[in-house]
Design a protein around this motif. Structure first.
Motif, PDB file in Angstrom:
ATOM      1  N   LEU A   1       0.831  -1.204   0.000  1.00  0.00           N
ATOM      2  CA  LEU A   1       0.000   0.000   0.000  1.00  0.00           C
ATOM      3  C   LEU A   1       0.867   1.256   0.000  1.00  0.00           C
ATOM      4  O   LEU A   1       0.611   2.208  -0.754  1.00  0.00           O
ATOM      5  N   THR A   2       1.906   1.256   0.825  1.00  0.00           N
ATOM      6  CA  THR A   2       2.772   2.434   0.924  1.00  0.00           C
ATOM      7  C   THR A   2       3.513   2.691  -0.379  1.00  0.00           C
ATOM      8  O   THR A   2       3.542   3.821  -0.885  1.00  0.00           O
TER       9      THR A   2
ATOM     10  N   ALA B   1       2.851   1.634  -3.477  1.00  0.00           N
ATOM     11  CA  ALA B   1       1.969   1.976  -4.593  1.00  0.00           C
ATOM     12  C   ALA B   1       1.466   3.408  -4.488  1.00  0.00           C
ATOM     13  O   ALA B   1       1.481   4.170  -5.468  1.00  0.00           O
ATOM     14  N   VAL B   2       1.013   3.810  -3.302  1.00  0.00           N
ATOM     15  CA  VAL B   2       0.461   5.156  -3.127  1.00  0.00           C
ATOM     16  C   VAL B   2       1.540   6.216  -3.300  1.00  0.00           C
ATOM     17  O   VAL B   2       1.329   7.234  -3.966  1.00  0.00           O
TER      18      VAL B   2
ATOM     19  N   GLU C   1      -6.080   2.301  -2.423  1.00  0.00           N
ATOM     20  CA  GLU C   1      -4.930   3.027  -2.978  1.00  0.00           C
ATOM     21  C   GLU C   1      -5.379   4.245  -3.779  1.00  0.00           C
ATOM     22  O   GLU C   1      -4.765   5.316  -3.690  1.00  0.00           O
TER      23      GLU C   1
ATOM     24  N   VAL D   1      -4.197   7.999  -3.107  1.00  0.00           N
ATOM     25  CA  VAL D   1      -3.471   8.731  -4.149  1.00  0.00           C
ATOM     26  C   VAL D   1      -4.164  10.061  -4.432  1.00  0.00           C
ATOM     27  O   VAL D   1      -3.514  11.103  -4.578  1.00  0.00           O
TER      28      VAL D   1
ATOM     29  N   ILE E   1       1.488   7.065   5.158  1.00  0.00           N
ATOM     30  CA  ILE E   1       0.810   5.888   4.623  1.00  0.00           C
ATOM     31  C   ILE E   1       1.081   4.668   5.497  1.00  0.00           C
ATOM     32  O   ILE E   1       0.205   3.810   5.671  1.00  0.00           O
TER      33      ILE E   1
ATOM     34  N   THR F   1      -7.121  -6.255   2.841  1.00  0.00           N
ATOM     35  CA  THR F   1      -6.652  -4.866   2.894  1.00  0.00           C
ATOM     36  C   THR F   1      -6.210  -4.443   4.297  1.00  0.00           C
ATOM     37  O   THR F   1      -5.874  -3.278   4.495  1.00  0.00           O
TER      38      THR F   1
ATOM     39  N   ASN G   1      -3.983  -3.453   6.911  1.00  0.00           N
ATOM     40  CA  ASN G   1      -2.582  -3.114   7.102  1.00  0.00           C
ATOM     41  C   ASN G   1      -2.227  -3.218   8.581  1.00  0.00           C
ATOM     42  O   ASN G   1      -3.058  -3.582   9.415  1.00  0.00           O
TER      43      ASN G   1
END
Length: 313
Positions: free
Chosen positions: A95-96, A98-99, A179, A183, A243, A260, A262
């Motif tokens: 997640l971190t 990609a964002v 994401e 973003v 993130i 999802t 985290n």
């Protein structure tokens, strides 16, 4: 005739009303106004962290308080070896990365656009900054209900207008849905950092390159991009700090389901649903340590930027 000599008269010593304060005393007098804020910060942030650190060494379930006992590093070992927790760590990394990468690329494109002069640039800049000013929970609710809803969401409404499919965005692409919301919210932040970097370029050097026949792409590749390296690093580090600790979007959009969850959501789930205070505290300590490591690199980048600006001035 004999010469007589007179002894020189010593100058009178200046009258002093008291001893001059030492440098240490003056330093403490300068710092004294900051002491209340420092004490408040220690009480609010450091004492709870110390308590969390202590609890992380205990096997402590709030449903069975009498069974509490010292467990040493067992909680940390379980955090690092438990499949669900390891999966949440991997989800946090994905997640971190990609964002942050997507936000940096989009932020760079928008910064390059706003670096040019055109009519209405101030209005466009204000509109592009707006997503970063929205409360995170409100932004997540906006994406969940206004955009992603399969029945009345805007995305499916547009697809229905062109005769496309009607997918359930959260169920079919849950991690991508989270994401995209992040973003959207963090691209303006990256844009502001990179726009500041673009406006600090040496314009004489760019004009000289244009006179020598360099194209826009060559100027961007050989002058602009190397100049923006520090700003890209700063944006990536600051974005990663947030993130890594993000909870709002995961909790609001997917409630941690569909792969999802985290690490911050897993800490919440372990503490409030499983009531495992020691295990949740150990996971929280690991999150803080990871954030401190990233923040250390961010501070070094900031200090290097300041040194470059001072030397340039």
């Amino acid at each position: 005739m004999t010469a007589t000599t007179t002894a020189p008269v010593a100058a009178p010593e200046p009258l002093t009303t008291g001893r001059r304060p030492s440098a240490r005393l003056r330093a403490w007098a300068t710092r004294a106004p900051l002491m209340p804020a420092l004490v408040f910060m220690i009480v609010v942030t450091q004492l709870p962290f110390v308590a969390t650190l202590v609890i992380s060494f205990f096997d402590w379930n709030s449903l069975y308080p009498d069974a509490r006992h010292f467990a040493g590093l067992e909680n940390y070992q379980e955090v690092l070896t438990d499949p669900d927790l390891r999966r949440s760590v991997w989800t946090t990394i994905v997640l971190t990365v990609a964002v942050v990468l997507a936000s940096l690329v989009l932020g760079l494109l928008l910064a390059l656009l706003l670096d040019r002069r055109f009519r209405g640039r101030g209005v466009v800049r204000t509109l592009l900054i707006a997503p970063f000013l929205v409360v995170p929970v409100a932004a997540a609710l906006l994406w969940k209900h206004v955009l992603y809803n399969p029945e009345y969401g805007l995305l499916n409404g547009l697809l229905h207008y062109v005769g496309g499919p009607q997918p359930d965005w959260i169920s079919s692409t849950p991690l991508l849905a989270v994401e995209a919301a992040l973003v959207w919210q963090w691209t303006p932040f990256m844009m502001l950092i990179l726009l500041a970097g673009l406006q600090s370029r040496d314009q004489q050097q760019i004009e000289a390159a244009r006179v020598d026949g360099a194209s826009d792409w060559q100027i961007f590749r050989h002058l602009t991009l190397p100049h923006l390296r520090r700003y890209l690093e700063l944006g990536a580090l600051l974005g990663s700090i947030y993130i890594v600790q993000n909870f709002d979007a995961v909790f609001t959009i997917t409630s941690g389901g569909l792969g999802t969850a985290n690490l911050p959501y897993t800490v919440y789930q372990t503490f409030y649903q499983a009531h495992e205070n020691g295990l949740a505290s150990a996971a929280g300590v690991l999150v803080v340590i990871g954030s401190i490591v990233i923040a250390t690199f961010a501070l070094r980048v900031v200090s290097s930027l300041f040194r470059e600006e001072v030397s340039r001035a």
